[in-house]
Design a protein around this motif. Sequence first.
Motif, PDB file in Angstrom:
ATOM      1  N   PHE A   1     -21.440   1.280 -36.048  1.00  0.00           N
ATOM      2  CA  PHE A   1     -21.812   1.614 -34.685  1.00  0.00           C
ATOM      3  C   PHE A   1     -21.364   0.433 -33.797  1.00  0.00           C
ATOM      4  O   PHE A   1     -21.898  -0.589 -33.941  1.00  0.00           O
ATOM      5  N   PRO A   2     -20.812   0.883 -32.543  1.00  0.00           N
ATOM      6  CA  PRO A   2     -20.435  -0.081 -31.830  1.00  0.00           C
ATOM      7  C   PRO A   2     -21.553  -0.778 -30.815  1.00  0.00           C
ATOM      8  O   PRO A   2     -22.435  -0.235 -30.869  1.00  0.00           O
ATOM      9  N   ASN A   3     -21.247  -2.131 -30.447  1.00  0.00           N
ATOM     10  CA  ASN A   3     -22.374  -2.871 -30.072  1.00  0.00           C
ATOM     11  C   ASN A   3     -23.847  -2.796 -30.714  1.00  0.00           C
ATOM     12  O   ASN A   3     -24.764  -2.991 -29.922  1.00  0.00           O
ATOM     13  N   ASN A   4     -23.811  -2.603 -32.007  1.00  0.00           N
ATOM     14  CA  ASN A   4     -25.174  -2.521 -32.836  1.00  0.00           C
ATOM     15  C   ASN A   4     -26.032  -1.691 -32.082  1.00  0.00           C
ATOM     16  O   ASN A   4     -27.319  -2.373 -31.768  1.00  0.00           O
ATOM     17  N   ILE A   5     -25.823  -0.452 -31.782  1.00  0.00           N
ATOM     18  CA  ILE A   5     -26.428   0.302 -31.059  1.00  0.00           C
ATOM     19  C   ILE A   5     -28.151   0.494 -31.723  1.00  0.00           C
ATOM     20  O   ILE A   5     -28.913   0.931 -30.590  1.00  0.00           O
TER      21      ILE A   5
ATOM     22  N   GLU B   1     -33.308   0.543 -22.052  1.00  0.00           N
ATOM     23  CA  GLU B   1     -32.787   0.105 -23.511  1.00  0.00           C
ATOM     24  C   GLU B   1     -32.612   1.260 -24.340  1.00  0.00           C
ATOM     25  O   GLU B   1     -31.589   1.542 -24.917  1.00  0.00           O
ATOM     26  N   VAL B   2     -33.613   2.148 -24.374  1.00  0.00           N
ATOM     27  CA  VAL B   2     -33.380   3.490 -25.069  1.00  0.00           C
ATOM     28  C   VAL B   2     -32.265   4.313 -24.753  1.00  0.00           C
ATOM     29  O   VAL B   2     -31.579   5.061 -25.614  1.00  0.00           O
ATOM     30  N   LYS B   3     -32.343   4.598 -23.723  1.00  0.00           N
ATOM     31  CA  LYS B   3     -31.349   5.504 -23.087  1.00  0.00           C
ATOM     32  C   LYS B   3     -30.085   5.039 -23.179  1.00  0.00           C
ATOM     33  O   LYS B   3     -29.111   5.628 -23.769  1.00  0.00           O
ATOM     34  N   GLU B   4     -29.752   3.702 -23.079  1.00  0.00           N
ATOM     35  CA  GLU B   4     -28.323   3.206 -23.252  1.00  0.00           C
ATOM     36  C   GLU B   4     -27.982   3.218 -24.778  1.00  0.00           C
ATOM     37  O   GLU B   4     -27.011   3.543 -25.078  1.00  0.00           O
ATOM     38  N   ALA B   5     -28.962   3.123 -25.695  1.00  0.00           N
ATOM     39  CA  ALA B   5     -28.708   3.334 -27.077  1.00  0.00           C
ATOM     40  C   ALA B   5     -28.502   4.603 -27.558  1.00  0.00           C
ATOM     41  O   ALA B   5     -27.423   4.916 -28.272  1.00  0.00           O
ATOM     42  N   LEU B   6     -29.067   5.597 -26.821  1.00  0.00           N
ATOM     43  CA  LEU B   6     -28.963   6.960 -27.217  1.00  0.00           C
ATOM     44  C   LEU B   6     -27.532   7.324 -26.355  1.00  0.00           C
ATOM     45  O   LEU B   6     -26.696   8.287 -27.182  1.00  0.00           O
ATOM     46  N   VAL B   7     -27.233   6.776 -25.431  1.00  0.00           N
ATOM     47  CA  VAL B   7     -25.631   7.267 -24.967  1.00  0.00           C
ATOM     48  C   VAL B   7     -24.644   6.534 -26.041  1.00  0.00           C
ATOM     49  O   VAL B   7     -23.627   7.015 -25.917  1.00  0.00           O
ATOM     50  N   ALA B   8     -24.883   5.417 -26.332  1.00  0.00           N
ATOM     51  CA  ALA B   8     -23.903   4.619 -27.283  1.00  0.00           C
ATOM     52  C   ALA B   8     -23.645   5.370 -28.698  1.00  0.00           C
ATOM     53  O   ALA B   8     -22.842   5.667 -29.206  1.00  0.00           O
ATOM     54  N   VAL B   9     -24.884   6.141 -28.919  1.00  0.00           N
ATOM     55  CA  VAL B   9     -24.839   7.027 -30.280  1.00  0.00           C
ATOM     56  C   VAL B   9     -23.872   8.069 -29.839  1.00  0.00           C
ATOM     57  O   VAL B   9     -22.838   8.245 -30.747  1.00  0.00           O
TER      58      VAL B   9
ATOM     59  N   LYS C   1     -25.434   6.504 -42.888  1.00  0.00           N
ATOM     60  CA  LYS C   1     -25.784   5.967 -41.635  1.00  0.00           C
ATOM     61  C   LYS C   1     -27.220   5.867 -41.319  1.00  0.00           C
ATOM     62  O   LYS C   1     -27.303   5.224 -40.374  1.00  0.00           O
ATOM     63  N   ARG C   2     -27.873   6.626 -42.074  1.00  0.00           N
ATOM     64  CA  ARG C   2     -29.456   6.714 -41.718  1.00  0.00           C
ATOM     65  C   ARG C   2     -29.508   7.283 -40.134  1.00  0.00           C
ATOM     66  O   ARG C   2     -30.442   6.685 -39.474  1.00  0.00           O
ATOM     67  N   LEU C   3     -28.736   8.299 -39.952  1.00  0.00           N
ATOM     68  CA  LEU C   3     -28.733   8.620 -38.432  1.00  0.00           C
ATOM     69  C   LEU C   3     -29.978   9.041 -37.906  1.00  0.00           C
ATOM     70  O   LEU C   3     -30.530   8.762 -37.090  1.00  0.00           O
ATOM     71  N   ARG C   4     -30.690  10.034 -38.996  1.00  0.00           N
ATOM     72  CA  ARG C   4     -31.547  10.887 -38.486  1.00  0.00           C
ATOM     73  C   ARG C   4     -32.880  10.075 -38.318  1.00  0.00           C
ATOM     74  O   ARG C   4     -33.370  10.051 -37.341  1.00  0.00           O
ATOM     75  N   PRO C   5     -33.126   9.259 -39.287  1.00  0.00           N
ATOM     76  CA  PRO C   5     -34.341   8.302 -38.893  1.00  0.00           C
ATOM     77  C   PRO C   5     -34.263   7.354 -38.037  1.00  0.00           C
ATOM     78  O   PRO C   5     -35.055   7.079 -37.204  1.00  0.00           O
ATOM     79  N   ALA C   6     -32.810   6.774 -37.707  1.00  0.00           N
ATOM     80  CA  ALA C   6     -32.706   5.696 -36.539  1.00  0.00           C
ATOM     81  C   ALA C   6     -32.895   6.683 -35.322  1.00  0.00           C
ATOM     82  O   ALA C   6     -33.353   6.042 -34.386  1.00  0.00           O
TER      83      ALA C   6
ATOM     84  N   VAL D   1     -34.293  -0.980 -33.193  1.00  0.00           N
ATOM     85  CA  VAL D   1     -34.967  -0.433 -34.275  1.00  0.00           C
ATOM     86  C   VAL D   1     -34.621  -0.908 -35.730  1.00  0.00           C
ATOM     87  O   VAL D   1     -34.912  -0.277 -36.680  1.00  0.00           O
ATOM     88  N   GLN D   2     -33.788  -2.172 -35.551  1.00  0.00           N
ATOM     89  CA  GLN D   2     -33.552  -2.559 -36.873  1.00  0.00           C
ATOM     90  C   GLN D   2     -34.378  -2.894 -37.898  1.00  0.00           C
ATOM     91  O   GLN D   2     -34.421  -2.769 -39.291  1.00  0.00           O
ATOM     92  N   ASP D   3     -35.549  -3.511 -37.303  1.00  0.00           N
ATOM     93  CA  ASP D   3     -36.569  -4.128 -38.001  1.00  0.00           C
ATOM     94  C   ASP D   3     -37.313  -2.875 -38.796  1.00  0.00           C
ATOM     95  O   ASP D   3     -37.543  -2.748 -40.003  1.00  0.00           O
ATOM     96  N   ASP D   4     -37.477  -1.664 -37.788  1.00  0.00           N
ATOM     97  CA  ASP D   4     -37.757  -0.448 -38.557  1.00  0.00           C
ATOM     98  C   ASP D   4     -36.934   0.067 -39.515  1.00  0.00           C
ATOM     99  O   ASP D   4     -37.596   0.859 -40.463  1.00  0.00           O
ATOM    100  N   LEU D   5     -35.634   0.278 -39.307  1.00  0.00           N
ATOM    101  CA  LEU D   5     -34.848   0.701 -40.301  1.00  0.00           C
ATOM    102  C   LEU D   5     -35.017  -0.159 -41.632  1.00  0.00           C
ATOM    103  O   LEU D   5     -34.676   0.372 -42.786  1.00  0.00           O
ATOM    104  N   VAL D   6     -35.157  -1.533 -41.513  1.00  0.00           N
ATOM    105  CA  VAL D   6     -35.315  -2.246 -42.836  1.00  0.00           C
ATOM    106  C   VAL D   6     -36.699  -1.746 -43.667  1.00  0.00           C
ATOM    107  O   VAL D   6     -36.590  -1.727 -44.896  1.00  0.00           O
ATOM    108  N   ALA D   7     -37.499  -1.504 -43.067  1.00  0.00           N
ATOM    109  CA  ALA D   7     -38.938  -1.085 -43.525  1.00  0.00           C
ATOM    110  C   ALA D   7     -38.719   0.433 -44.073  1.00  0.00           C
ATOM    111  O   ALA D   7     -39.083   0.603 -45.144  1.00  0.00           O
TER     112      ALA D   7
END
Length: 339
Positions: free
Chosen positions: A19-23, A322-330, A62-67, A27-33
């Motif tokens: 994913f570009p720009n590590n979008i 922060e959240v909106k920018e990440a969702l737009v980046a998706v 991609k773990r897109l859905r939980p992300a 939530v990366q720590d949550d995805l590790v969990a």
Amino acid sequence: MVYYRNRFCLVGDYLVSKFPNNIFDIVQDDLVAVEQELYSIIQSPVDLVNDISVHLVQAGGKRLRPALFLLCARGGCPDHNKLLPLAVAIELIHMATLVHDDVIDDASTRRGRPTANARWGNYSSVLTGDYLFAKAFSAVAVGADKEMLKVLTDVISVMCEGEIDQMKESFNPDQDEADYRLRVAQKTADFIAASCELGAMAAGLDEREVVQVKEYGNAIGMAFQITDDILDITASAEQLGKPVGNDLRQGIVTLPVIYALKNSPDRDELRNIIIKQNMTDNDVKRGLEIIHQTEAIEYSYAQVNKYLQHARNILPPTLSSEVKEALVAVADFVGLRKY
């Protein structure tokens, strides 16, 4: 746990680099969990169930859905005790549907790896898919309320209906865009929408915001699946992790095919290819050539872009930047992806 943690660092780096720009950084720590909990929850005293389940988790994705669920949950003040079980359940349900899809499609590879049914056979794979569904609802029982549970059960029902509709309409060239869009919604978009909706519900957003976030997810899901259908025609087998033209070979009539059937001077030849129950490699190759000779790919990408623009526009203005920018980046990623 060190093995799982180290392994997920590799998976995590792989996922973020996709994913570009590590979008998904926020939530990366949550995805590790989530990844760690996936390995924990699938453990079974039955060796075969354990082997197949671990194989499926290791196949990655991609773990897109939980992300998306976790991102949308960041849009408010969630009950964090609910987040991990729901995120895990969402990915387990997705994995279970993929196992069943591979059996139905008699697929031999996914993401460049042998499918479970190719390695262990259909019976064991179907039952392991059922096992994953059960584990998903075991996880949900910890964190979901009745309303959330209904969202999950409803979307599973819709996905099953979509799969049955697709089977029923296989090798049928007399499908239009409305038929196609309904099937895409049932098989893909509704689940991505539900993942976003559940995140918004967990965040405690108001009813209107939940609807907007769900609509964002639906638009992302529609664009994601149309892009998948384009890539089945344009990408290489190495990029896809499965054979090119696989949908056409299985008689699945996608948007580029529908466009070519309507606009190609060779539409009758393409139609005759589609109705064949046992296509040869040359049939598939010729079918792809006919599609490429039209503007089917350009038209399909135009539809992707419409959905993605709607996704960007529908996001609630109350979301944090922060959240909106990440969702737009998706949305930006879905429009650019080549795999």
